[in-house]
Design an enzyme around this catalytic site. Structure first.
Site, mmCIF file in Angstrom:
data_model
loop_
_atom_site.group_PDB
_atom_site.id
_atom_site.type_symbol
_atom_site.label_atom_id
_atom_site.label_comp_id
_atom_site.label_asym_id
_atom_site.label_seq_id
_atom_site.Cartn_x
_atom_site.Cartn_y
_atom_site.Cartn_z
ATOM 1 N N GLU A 108 51.859 48.413 32.990
ATOM 2 C CA GLU A 108 50.464 48.233 33.389
ATOM 3 C C GLU A 108 50.370 47.375 34.652
ATOM 4 O O GLU A 108 49.512 47.596 35.505
ATOM 5 C CB GLU A 108 49.652 47.604 32.251
ATOM 6 C CG GLU A 108 49.589 48.423 30.972
ATOM 7 C CD GLU A 108 48.806 49.724 31.103
ATOM 8 O OE1 GLU A 108 48.373 50.064 32.232
ATOM 9 O OE2 GLU A 108 48.634 50.400 30.073
ATOM 10 N N TYR A 132 47.427 50.530 42.684
ATOM 11 C CA TYR A 132 46.085 50.684 43.241
ATOM 12 C C TYR A 132 45.933 49.834 44.504
ATOM 13 O O TYR A 132 45.299 50.254 45.479
ATOM 14 C CB TYR A 132 45.028 50.312 42.199
ATOM 15 C CG TYR A 132 45.171 51.079 40.902
ATOM 16 C CD1 TYR A 132 45.380 52.459 40.905
ATOM 17 C CD2 TYR A 132 45.123 50.435 39.670
ATOM 18 C CE1 TYR A 132 45.544 53.167 39.727
ATOM 19 C CE2 TYR A 132 45.280 51.132 38.481
ATOM 20 C CZ TYR A 132 45.496 52.492 38.513
ATOM 21 O OH TYR A 132 45.660 53.187 37.352
ATOM 22 N N GLU A 170 50.690 56.394 30.695
ATOM 23 C CA GLU A 170 49.555 56.181 29.794
ATOM 24 C C GLU A 170 49.627 57.076 28.570
ATOM 25 O O GLU A 170 49.191 56.690 27.478
ATOM 26 C CB GLU A 170 48.221 56.403 30.532
ATOM 27 C CG GLU A 170 47.992 55.536 31.760
ATOM 28 C CD GLU A 170 47.961 54.039 31.476
ATOM 29 O OE1 GLU A 170 48.237 53.610 30.336
ATOM 30 O OE2 GLU A 170 47.662 53.280 32.410
#
Length: 347
Positions: free
Chosen positions: A120, A127, A221
């Protein structure tokens, strides 16, 4: 349901057995022997997770740097807003995975959660990486502020925020189960309208570097969602007093609320994007919710949405052989590694 608080798992306790007597609230020495764990198949999940290792700056963003300014204004706006959304979801996942591991008395769960937390963190870094490739620092900061300022996004994340913070303030078995419910929603449904946006760009030969990055996040994910669903089921099985009609209805209610909020957000952010059918997206969101409910051992709540209505996504995702998650079973997409940040030598 009782709200008695759980203690954090001890780091080492030689008087307890190596194989834990319970996932949460059990007894364990803290010593991990993968050949002697309560749920042996979780070792395969651990191996799949570490096999997914990747780094953000291995994805070449050179073509995306050139293409971003040629996107329509609607596409540019949606791109920045969805990156803002994804960052507000992945950043707390690092902390939440670590918090769950602090209360897990099963050392195998602690190790799996450590890998999930690391992944994560990589997602959140990615990003920052993609935005640093294509827009100024001011625009990057505006995108990352959306989770704090955009009213639709704030509304969409409100229930998730409340539950995650409730777990921090009151680490009870009930709040662990409820937090896992929202984590399953996050890993298995909340991300997916955003993923679809980037795959839609890719099918029009736009921002392929970004969509490749998203496909690796997507692969992670899927594994996270699969494990959280198994952890949820196992925890309920070990603690049957929590497996009540009242709690089941709580799960269904919060799934329904989350689906409506996700539809509202998707309509808001994708309405003017060419190639995205909003009605199709609504069905896709419900399909993903159904899928996560099945994985958690519960019944579907959207009987008209048991099939994936967005089959075109198949061409834009990795092959997830072990995950066996419907439309994500296609040929692996290749990405170009670059040794220089963002591939600027290729400009």
């Amino acid at each position: 349901m009782s709200k008695s608080l759980l203690n954090r798992a001890k780091t080492l306790e030689p008087l307890y057995p190596n194989k834990s007597t319970g996932i949460f609230g059990g007894k364990s020495s803290g010593i991990l022997n993968w050949n002697d764990i309560a749920y042996p198949h979780w070792y395969k999940i651990y191996k799949r997770l570490i096999g997914n290792y990747w780094q953000a700056d291995e994805v070449n963003m050179a073509s995306d740097v050139k293409q971003f300014s040629s996107l329509t204004q609607s596409e540019q706006d949606a791109y920045l807003k969805i990156i803002g959304l994804l960052s507000t979801l992945d950043a707390p996942q690092t902390r939440t995975a670590l918090l769950l591991s602090l209360y897990a008395t099963d050392a195998s769960v602690q190790s799996i959660m450590a890998v999930i937390a690391q992944q994560e963190a990589v997602h959140n870094e990615s990003y920052s990486y993609v935005l640093s490739s294509i827009v100024s620092l001011d625009e990057q900061n505006r995108s990352f502020q959306l989770g704090r300022t955009d009213p639709i996004l704030l509304k969409r994340n409100e229930k998730l925020t409340e539950q995650y913070n409730a777990f921090v303030e009151e680490p009870s078995m009930e709040n662990i189960l409820k937090t896992m419910t929202y984590t399953a929603l996050l890993e298995g449904m909340f991300f997916y309208s955003g993923f679809a946006f980037f795959y839609n760009l890719a099918r029009h030969n736009k921002m392929v570097g970004t969509s490749t990055m998203i496909s690796y996040i997507n692969r992670d994910e899927l594994e996270h969602g699969r494990f959280i669903a198994e952890l949820f089921r196992a925890t309920l099985a070990e603690n049957p007093t929590y497996n009540t009609m009242e709690f089941t209805e709580w799960v269904y209610t919060h799934f329904e609320q989350s689906v409506e909020l996700e539809i509202e957000w998707s309509t808001y952010v994708l309405a003017d994007v060419n190639g995205i059918d909003i009605n199709e997206m609504k069905g896709y969101i419900k399909y993903r919710a159904n899928k996560m409910l099945r994985m958690m051992g519960l019944s579907e709540i959207y009987q008209d949405h048991v099939e994936n209505p967005m089959k075109w996504i198949r061409a834009y995702t990795d092959s997830f052989d072990e995950t066996k998650t419907d439309f994500f079973e296609q040929k692996s997409r290749q990405y170009t590694k670059t040794s220089d940040l963002n591939g600027f030598d290729d400009l």
